[in-house]
Design a protein around this motif. Structure first.
Motif, PDB file in Angstrom:
ATOM      1  N   MET A  34      42.337  15.142 -38.552  1.00 16.36           N
ATOM      2  CA  MET A  34      40.848  15.271 -39.136  1.00 16.36           C
ATOM      3  C   MET A  34      39.865  14.836 -38.146  1.00 16.36           C
ATOM      4  O   MET A  34      40.219  13.489 -37.687  1.00 16.36           O
ATOM      5  CB  MET A  34      40.638  15.051 -40.475  1.00 16.36           C
ATOM      6  N   ALA A  35      39.041  15.350 -38.070  1.00 19.77           N
ATOM      7  CA  ALA A  35      37.893  15.122 -36.988  1.00 19.77           C
ATOM      8  C   ALA A  35      36.313  15.388 -37.428  1.00 19.77           C
ATOM      9  O   ALA A  35      36.392  16.368 -38.103  1.00 19.77           O
ATOM     10  CB  ALA A  35      37.867  15.236 -35.632  1.00 19.77           C
ATOM     11  N   TRP A  36      35.482  14.761 -37.050  1.00 27.01           N
ATOM     12  CA  TRP A  36      34.121  15.037 -36.935  1.00 27.01           C
ATOM     13  C   TRP A  36      33.507  15.244 -35.682  1.00 27.01           C
ATOM     14  O   TRP A  36      33.726  14.575 -34.821  1.00 27.01           O
ATOM     15  CB  TRP A  36      33.104  14.194 -37.973  1.00 27.01           C
ATOM     16  N   PHE A  37      33.020  16.478 -35.632  1.00 31.75           N
ATOM     17  CA  PHE A  37      32.372  16.734 -34.372  1.00 31.75           C
ATOM     18  C   PHE A  37      30.557  17.034 -34.601  1.00 31.75           C
ATOM     19  O   PHE A  37      30.347  17.006 -35.913  1.00 31.75           O
ATOM     20  CB  PHE A  37      32.595  18.058 -33.601  1.00 31.75           C
ATOM     21  N   ARG A  38      29.888  16.960 -33.482  1.00 32.06           N
ATOM     22  CA  ARG A  38      28.544  17.225 -33.910  1.00 32.06           C
ATOM     23  C   ARG A  38      27.956  18.231 -32.585  1.00 32.06           C
ATOM     24  O   ARG A  38      28.524  17.922 -31.448  1.00 32.06           O
ATOM     25  CB  ARG A  38      27.629  15.923 -33.871  1.00 32.06           C
ATOM     26  N   GLN A  39      26.885  18.849 -33.036  1.00 23.85           N
ATOM     27  CA  GLN A  39      26.304  19.617 -31.956  1.00 23.85           C
ATOM     28  C   GLN A  39      24.864  19.631 -31.810  1.00 23.85           C
ATOM     29  O   GLN A  39      24.093  20.071 -33.159  1.00 23.85           O
ATOM     30  CB  GLN A  39      26.659  21.186 -32.161  1.00 23.85           C
ATOM     31  N   SER A  52      44.008  10.219 -37.511  1.00 22.30           N
ATOM     32  CA  SER A  52      45.387  11.069 -37.389  1.00 22.30           C
ATOM     33  C   SER A  52      45.786  11.076 -38.878  1.00 22.30           C
ATOM     34  O   SER A  52      45.440  10.541 -39.711  1.00 22.30           O
ATOM     35  CB  SER A  52      46.214   9.845 -36.677  1.00 22.30           C
ATOM     36  N   ARG A  53      46.967  11.813 -38.626  1.00 23.11           N
ATOM     37  CA  ARG A  53      47.587  12.287 -39.903  1.00 23.11           C
ATOM     38  C   ARG A  53      47.888  10.913 -40.731  1.00 23.11           C
ATOM     39  O   ARG A  53      48.168  10.179 -39.918  1.00 23.11           O
ATOM     40  CB  ARG A  53      48.696  13.313 -39.756  1.00 23.11           C
ATOM     41  N   SER A  54      48.204  11.063 -42.011  1.00 25.78           N
ATOM     42  CA  SER A  54      48.398   9.952 -42.365  1.00 25.78           C
ATOM     43  C   SER A  54      49.732   9.398 -42.161  1.00 25.78           C
ATOM     44  O   SER A  54      50.667   9.942 -42.128  1.00 25.78           O
ATOM     45  CB  SER A  54      48.253  10.063 -44.094  1.00 25.78           C
ATOM     46  N   GLY A  55      49.644   8.001 -42.375  1.00 25.72           N
ATOM     47  CA  GLY A  55      50.847   7.112 -41.927  1.00 25.72           C
ATOM     48  C   GLY A  55      50.662   5.599 -42.035  1.00 25.72           C
ATOM     49  O   GLY A  55      49.451   5.142 -42.325  1.00 25.72           O
ATOM     50  N   THR A  56      51.703   4.891 -41.461  1.00 28.93           N
ATOM     51  CA  THR A  56      51.314   3.638 -41.556  1.00 28.93           C
ATOM     52  C   THR A  56      50.174   3.122 -40.585  1.00 28.93           C
ATOM     53  O   THR A  56      50.140   3.698 -39.369  1.00 28.93           O
ATOM     54  CB  THR A  56      52.634   2.780 -40.905  1.00 28.93           C
ATOM     55  N   ASN A  57      49.130   2.563 -40.824  1.00 27.87           N
ATOM     56  CA  ASN A  57      48.020   2.132 -40.000  1.00 27.87           C
ATOM     57  C   ASN A  57      47.592   3.245 -39.389  1.00 27.87           C
ATOM     58  O   ASN A  57      47.483   3.471 -38.046  1.00 27.87           O
ATOM     59  CB  ASN A  57      48.419   1.217 -38.970  1.00 27.87           C
ATOM     60  N   THR A  58      47.082   4.022 -40.062  1.00 28.59           N
ATOM     61  CA  THR A  58      46.397   5.589 -39.788  1.00 28.59           C
ATOM     62  C   THR A  58      45.793   5.073 -38.411  1.00 28.59           C
ATOM     63  O   THR A  58      44.399   4.776 -38.698  1.00 28.59           O
ATOM     64  CB  THR A  58      45.803   6.349 -40.736  1.00 28.59           C
ATOM     65  N   SER A  73      37.098   7.888 -42.742  1.00 30.06           N
ATOM     66  CA  SER A  73      38.077   7.624 -43.698  1.00 30.06           C
ATOM     67  C   SER A  73      38.689   8.954 -44.408  1.00 30.06           C
ATOM     68  O   SER A  73      38.119  10.008 -44.219  1.00 30.06           O
ATOM     69  CB  SER A  73      37.584   6.827 -44.651  1.00 30.06           C
ATOM     70  N   ARG A  74      39.852   8.765 -44.896  1.00 30.45           N
ATOM     71  CA  ARG A  74      40.468  10.029 -45.692  1.00 30.45           C
ATOM     72  C   ARG A  74      41.060   9.654 -46.835  1.00 30.45           C
ATOM     73  O   ARG A  74      41.673   8.475 -46.864  1.00 30.45           O
ATOM     74  CB  ARG A  74      41.337  10.575 -44.488  1.00 30.45           C
ATOM     75  N   ASP A  75      41.078  10.648 -47.846  1.00 30.65           N
ATOM     76  CA  ASP A  75      41.469  10.390 -49.178  1.00 30.65           C
ATOM     77  C   ASP A  75      42.764  11.499 -49.470  1.00 30.65           C
ATOM     78  O   ASP A  75      42.129  12.565 -49.889  1.00 30.65           O
ATOM     79  CB  ASP A  75      40.612  10.264 -50.178  1.00 30.65           C
ATOM     80  N   ASN A  76      43.935  11.391 -49.202  1.00 31.21           N
ATOM     81  CA  ASN A  76      44.812  12.355 -49.378  1.00 31.21           C
ATOM     82  C   ASN A  76      44.936  12.736 -50.562  1.00 31.21           C
ATOM     83  O   ASN A  76      45.415  13.823 -51.114  1.00 31.21           O
ATOM     84  CB  ASN A  76      46.163  11.946 -48.665  1.00 31.21           C
TER      85      ASN A  76
END
Length: 127
Positions: A34-39, A52-58, A73-76
């Protein structure tokens, strides 16, 4: 298929903070980078932050221009990815987009590498 909906944009004074949120619909959210871009007006879309996709120490990555001020940050459990933006600057005025890709553990900085996009949310920073 993934649908992304951003929220949280608005008008803020320089030095202030905003928190953007992106809700994803679809399965296996945790497998997506997942990412955030701006224009900004008249400029190309640019990478701001990615996780990055979730895993150890994302792993998380930031553009130099936002490093130390933005946090992704992400909340799966909720299928959300947030962008906390502090110490905002007028040059941060832009439409902010949430994006998703299936690039494994990589977090590309190029918009073309992301398959799914939200509609964008406007952030305006006044001086």
């Amino acid at each position: 298929q993934v649908q992304l909906v951003e929220s949280g944009g608005g008008l803020v004074q320089a030095g202030g903070s905003l928190r953007l949120s992106c809700v994803a619909s679809g399965r296996t959210f945790s497998t997506y980078t997942m990412a955030w871009f701006r224009q900004a007006p008249g400029k190309e879309r640019e990478f701001a932050a990615g996780i990055s996709r979730s895993g150890t120490n994302t792993p998380r990555y930031y553009a130099d221009s936002v490093k130390g001020r933005f946090t992704i940050s992400r909340d799966n459990a909720k299928d959300t990815v947030d962008l906390q933006m502090n110490s905002l600057k007028p040059e941060g005025t832009a439409v902010y987009y949430c994006a998703a890709s299936l690039t494994g553990t990589m977090v590309p900085g190029q918009p073309a590498r992301y398959r799914y996009w939200g509609q964008g949310t406007q952030v305006t920073v006044s001086s």
